[in-house]
Design a protein around this motif. Sequence first.
Motif, PDB file in Angstrom:
ATOM      1  N   VAL A 246       0.834  -1.198   0.000  1.00 16.72           N
ATOM      2  CA  VAL A 246       0.000   0.000   0.000  1.00 16.72           C
ATOM      3  C   VAL A 246       0.869   1.249   0.000  1.00 16.72           C
ATOM      4  O   VAL A 246       0.638   2.210  -0.758  1.00 16.72           O
ATOM      5  CB  VAL A 246      -0.949  -0.006   1.211  1.00 16.72           C
ATOM      6  N   ASP A 247       1.878   1.263   0.866  1.00 21.90           N
ATOM      7  CA  ASP A 247       2.752   2.433   0.982  1.00 21.90           C
ATOM      8  C   ASP A 247       3.519   2.707  -0.312  1.00 21.90           C
ATOM      9  O   ASP A 247       3.853   3.862  -0.614  1.00 21.90           O
ATOM     10  CB  ASP A 247       3.756   2.240   2.123  1.00 21.90           C
ATOM     11  N   SER A 248       3.799   1.661  -1.079  1.00 20.82           N
ATOM     12  CA  SER A 248       4.589   1.830  -2.304  1.00 20.82           C
ATOM     13  C   SER A 248       3.794   2.546  -3.399  1.00 20.82           C
ATOM     14  O   SER A 248       4.392   3.122  -4.314  1.00 20.82           O
ATOM     15  CB  SER A 248       5.049   0.462  -2.826  1.00 20.82           C
ATOM     16  N   GLY A 249       2.454   2.474  -3.323  1.00 22.74           N
ATOM     17  CA  GLY A 249       1.640   3.068  -4.367  1.00 22.74           C
ATOM     18  C   GLY A 249       1.658   2.281  -5.661  1.00 22.74           C
ATOM     19  O   GLY A 249       1.136   2.733  -6.684  1.00 22.74           O
ATOM     20  N   ASP A 250       2.245   1.113  -5.643  1.00 21.56           N
ATOM     21  CA  ASP A 250       2.384   0.268  -6.837  1.00 21.56           C
ATOM     22  C   ASP A 250       1.183  -0.678  -6.911  1.00 21.56           C
ATOM     23  O   ASP A 250       1.110  -1.679  -6.192  1.00 21.56           O
ATOM     24  CB  ASP A 250       3.689  -0.525  -6.742  1.00 21.56           C
ATOM     25  N   LEU A 254       0.510  -4.471  -5.234  1.00 24.97           N
ATOM     26  CA  LEU A 254      -0.587  -4.686  -4.292  1.00 24.97           C
ATOM     27  C   LEU A 254      -1.525  -5.778  -4.789  1.00 24.97           C
ATOM     28  O   LEU A 254      -1.947  -6.650  -4.019  1.00 24.97           O
ATOM     29  CB  LEU A 254      -1.351  -3.385  -4.070  1.00 24.97           C
ATOM     30  N   ARG A 255      -1.839  -5.738  -6.075  1.00 21.48           N
ATOM     31  CA  ARG A 255      -2.714  -6.771  -6.626  1.00 21.48           C
ATOM     32  C   ARG A 255      -2.088  -8.159  -6.500  1.00 21.48           C
ATOM     33  O   ARG A 255      -2.781  -9.147  -6.219  1.00 21.48           O
ATOM     34  CB  ARG A 255      -3.047  -6.463  -8.085  1.00 21.48           C
ATOM     35  N   ALA A 256      -0.778  -8.236  -6.676  1.00 18.78           N
ATOM     36  CA  ALA A 256      -0.089  -9.526  -6.563  1.00 18.78           C
ATOM     37  C   ALA A 256      -0.163 -10.065  -5.138  1.00 18.78           C
ATOM     38  O   ALA A 256      -0.390 -11.264  -4.920  1.00 18.78           O
ATOM     39  CB  ALA A 256       1.364  -9.381  -7.003  1.00 18.78           C
TER      40      ALA A 256
END
Length: 283
Positions: A246-250, A254-256
Amino acid sequence: MKICVAGLGIIGGSLCMSLKRAGYEVSGWNRSAEALGYALENKIIDSSAENFSGYDVVFVALPPKATADFINAAEFKDGAVVADICGVKRYILREVEAKPRNFRYVGCHPMAGKEVSGIENACAELFDGASMVITSDNKTDAAALEIIRKLTADMGFGYIVECSAETHDRKIAYTSQLAHIVSNAYVKDEEIAGCIGFTGGSFQDMTRIAGVDENVWAALYLNNAENLSRSIGNLISSLEEIKRAVDSGDGQNLRAVLREGRARFESGKNTLRQSDIFVQKLK
């Protein structure tokens, strides 16, 4: 068959009621007079037990230490079946095996309950369709096991799950104790204030068991501390992984992470049993 239930809370009271519904005569015993009086007045039990030497089966529905103290202090009929229903099994087994005994011990754990307590909340239908976990080892008497299996079926349970005390405690740390801890931790967020109108089924599911009696559950946690601590550690690691995503914004990352959790859930729910667990469907 003469049956007694020692401990007349919601679970013990429901045991009495489901046994009486099945046609058995049931005596009861309780540490406080109030619950015993309520059970007699409301015909939850047929009589109060003065001692335990005349009963063929005694169910012990008390907290862990009280269960161990009761079993070690009471006098039972030679060959009686004594079955505790505690949420931890290794601790009780160690206590029972610590001294010579004239009774046949079987460990039980009904997988049913409510977020409320007290015999006034007991009901004959509490166990209908639920699982009864029965623990045993190479010292467990086969005939005693069969008696408990029959009573379990008569009380309306839908499944019998048989395993060792060690397996029970490992599984229950994850399926029950961790769930209660997560609920308790979840409601400590300051956003709990003023949340009426913002809640749906997921909130109700997460918070339903947050308010259970800490005196009862702390004893269960501490008697299964090694297994529970491992489950808490696994959960913390998974939450930290999701937080990092979540913090990464990626979104792809997150989906993975979420996809892995969904896959693990699907795989886990489709694994019906392990080699050290036997499941019998009763209905």
